[in-house]
Design a protein around this motif. Structure first.
Motif, PDB file in Angstrom:
ATOM      1  N   ASP A 161      24.775   8.033   6.350  1.00  0.00           N
ATOM      2  CA  ASP A 161      25.862   8.906   5.925  1.00  0.00           C
ATOM      3  C   ASP A 161      27.205   8.189   6.016  1.00  0.00           C
ATOM      4  OD1 ASP A 161      24.281  11.021   5.260  1.00  0.00           O
ATOM      5  OD2 ASP A 161      24.462  12.039   7.183  1.00  0.00           O
ATOM      6  N   ARG A 164      27.454   6.149   3.004  1.00  0.00           N
ATOM      7  CA  ARG A 164      27.754   6.996   1.847  1.00  0.00           C
ATOM      8  C   ARG A 164      29.238   7.336   1.782  1.00  0.00           C
ATOM      9  NH1 ARG A 164      22.821   9.956   3.313  1.00  0.00           N
ATOM     10  NH2 ARG A 164      21.215   9.654   1.717  1.00  0.00           N
ATOM     11  N   ALA A 165      29.834   7.633   2.943  1.00  0.00           N
ATOM     12  CA  ALA A 165      31.255   8.003   2.977  1.00  0.00           C
ATOM     13  C   ALA A 165      32.125   6.855   2.490  1.00  0.00           C
ATOM     14  CB  ALA A 165      31.651   8.426   4.388  1.00  0.00           C
ATOM     15  N   SER A 168      31.589   6.298  -1.186  1.00  0.00           N
ATOM     16  CA  SER A 168      32.224   7.366  -1.941  1.00  0.00           C
ATOM     17  C   SER A 168      33.727   7.142  -2.046  1.00  0.00           C
ATOM     18  CB  SER A 168      31.944   8.720  -1.288  1.00  0.00           C
ATOM     19  OG  SER A 168      32.569   9.764  -2.014  1.00  0.00           O
ATOM     20  N   ALA A 186      30.143  15.328  -4.125  1.00  0.00           N
ATOM     21  CA  ALA A 186      28.976  15.497  -3.266  1.00  0.00           C
ATOM     22  C   ALA A 186      27.690  15.152  -4.016  1.00  0.00           C
ATOM     23  CB  ALA A 186      28.915  16.929  -2.753  1.00  0.00           C
ATOM     24  N   CYS A 189      26.967  11.556  -4.317  1.00  0.00           N
ATOM     25  CA  CYS A 189      26.431  10.977  -3.083  1.00  0.00           C
ATOM     26  C   CYS A 189      25.041  11.489  -2.749  1.00  0.00           C
ATOM     27  CB  CYS A 189      27.359  11.301  -1.909  1.00  0.00           C
ATOM     28  SG  CYS A 189      28.764  10.199  -1.796  1.00  0.00           S
ATOM     29  N   LEU A 191      24.435  14.567  -1.631  1.00  0.00           N
ATOM     30  CA  LEU A 191      24.570  15.433  -0.465  1.00  0.00           C
ATOM     31  C   LEU A 191      25.042  16.810  -0.896  1.00  0.00           C
ATOM     32  CD1 LEU A 191      26.445  12.979   1.958  1.00  0.00           C
ATOM     33  CD2 LEU A 191      23.999  13.502   1.958  1.00  0.00           C
ATOM     34  N   SER A 192      24.828  17.800  -0.044  1.00  0.00           N
ATOM     35  CA  SER A 192      25.419  19.120  -0.295  1.00  0.00           C
ATOM     36  C   SER A 192      26.924  19.024  -0.069  1.00  0.00           C
ATOM     37  CB  SER A 192      24.828  20.160   0.658  1.00  0.00           C
ATOM     38  OG  SER A 192      25.291  19.931   1.993  1.00  0.00           O
ATOM     39  N   HIS A 195      27.844  19.176   3.731  1.00  0.00           N
ATOM     40  CA  HIS A 195      27.479  17.972   4.481  1.00  0.00           C
ATOM     41  C   HIS A 195      28.356  16.796   4.061  1.00  0.00           C
ATOM     42  CE1 HIS A 195      25.083  15.473   7.020  1.00  0.00           C
ATOM     43  NE2 HIS A 195      24.603  14.747   6.023  1.00  0.00           N
ATOM     44  N   TYR A 196      28.613  16.676   2.771  1.00  0.00           N
ATOM     45  CA  TYR A 196      29.458  15.591   2.262  1.00  0.00           C
ATOM     46  C   TYR A 196      30.870  15.689   2.835  1.00  0.00           C
ATOM     47  CZ  TYR A 196      32.454  13.087  -1.040  1.00  0.00           C
ATOM     48  OH  TYR A 196      33.419  12.274  -1.602  1.00  0.00           O
ATOM     49  N   PHE A 200      32.366  12.820   5.283  1.00  0.00           N
ATOM     50  CA  PHE A 200      33.498  12.047   4.766  1.00  0.00           C
ATOM     51  C   PHE A 200      34.696  12.173   5.708  1.00  0.00           C
ATOM     52  CE2 PHE A 200      37.054  10.842   2.173  1.00  0.00           C
ATOM     53  CZ  PHE A 200      36.571   9.997   1.204  1.00  0.00           C
TER      54      PHE A 200
END
Length: 280
Positions: A161, A164-165, A168, A186, A189, A191-192, A195-196, A200
């Motif tokens: 994660d 991902r952040a 992103s 989101a 990525c 993700l929901s 969650h995103y 982030f």
């Protein structure tokens, strides 16, 4: 009679309510079709729900679940009330609080944690913040859910994660001139939205929309300093939807207008120094 205005639609919807009822106004029973968490901005009212009477004042929160029958009255004072109501899909509610029993219908007292996030949401709704309204609304309801799970906001994001952040943020920076919203970011990525946003903000210390606005401002500042195009052209090229939004955001960030910034960047540093001295 309540006046309503839809401010945001989607999995997280936000509606502004203004009620001018008073002690002599007739009360009606209403039915909740979905999940909602409402922030009282102004005024006061009482709400009868599931056999209990709740008195709400500025800073209070009213929670309603599908199937709730409720009745609001204003016996204490004239003037009505203003509320911001956040409506959630069942899937998002389950993600925020898997133990649905935690979402008790009715009113909560004016808690400091909720008041701060409620005002953050109000500022986003009014355009006085570089946080997106969807982000502020999610933060508001997520904090409400976390009140029953003290460890929810303290959990460290997984390494995947965190990656991902960062990825992103780089993607946002490269596409800041496009129309981007929380749902699209989101999905990009995988993700929901909830969650995103949580990951982030935890990893980078800002929300996705804050980072997007700041990327646009950085691009605009570069164009103002280096080019001869008009302020309007620069605003649109940087990704701002309209000139007034750009000027407001730029002044909030830089302390000067775009034109004043351009003059300072071209050598007229006196005006910039005066602004810095005034803010000190």
């Amino acid at each position: 009679m309540a006046q309503t205005r839809m401010l945001l639609e989607g999995p997280v919807a936000v509606r502004a309510y203004r009620c001018d009822a008073g002690p002599r106004s007739r009360a009606f029973w209403e039915h909740a079709d979905g999940w909602s968490v409402s922030y009282v901005q102004r005024g006061s009212f009482s709400c009868r729900c599931r056999g209990r009477l709740h008195d709400l004042v500025p800073g209070s929160v009213l929670v309603l679940k599908p199937g709730d029958d409720y009745q609001c009255t204003h016996e204490h004072r004239e003037g009505g009330d203003d509320c911001l109501a956040v409506f959630l899909t069942p899937e998002l509610v389950h993600e925020l609080a898997p133990r649905r029993g935690a979402w008790a219908s009715g009113g909560t007292p004016p808690l400091a944690e909720m008041m701060v996030r409620g005002e953050w949401m109000r500022a986003a709704a009014a355009g006085d913040s570089d946080v997106g309204l969807d982000e502020a609304a999610l933060a508001f309801v997520a904090r409400f859910a976390a009140l029953t799970d003290d460890d929810a906001e303290a959990r460290e994001p997984a390494a995947a994660d965190r990656r991902r952040a960062v990825e992103s943020a780089l993607w946002i920076d490269a596409h800041a001139d496009q129309a981007l919203d929380l749902q699209r970011l989101a999905a990009q990525c995988g993700l929901s939205a909830y969650h995103y946003l949580r990951v982030f903000a935890h990893v980078l210390g800002v929300t996705p929309h804050q980072y997007l606005v700041r990327s646009r401002l950085r691009s605009a500042a570069r164009m103002l300093a280096e080019g001869e195009r008009s302020v309007t052209e620069i605003a649109l090229d940087a990704g701002f939807a309209d000139l007034s939004n750009f000027v407001r955001s730029f002044r909030r960030a830089a302390g000067v207008s775009p034109r004043e910034f351009r003059r300072a960047a071209r050598g007229d540093r006196k005006i910039l120094q005066e602004r810095i001295d005034a803010a000190a």
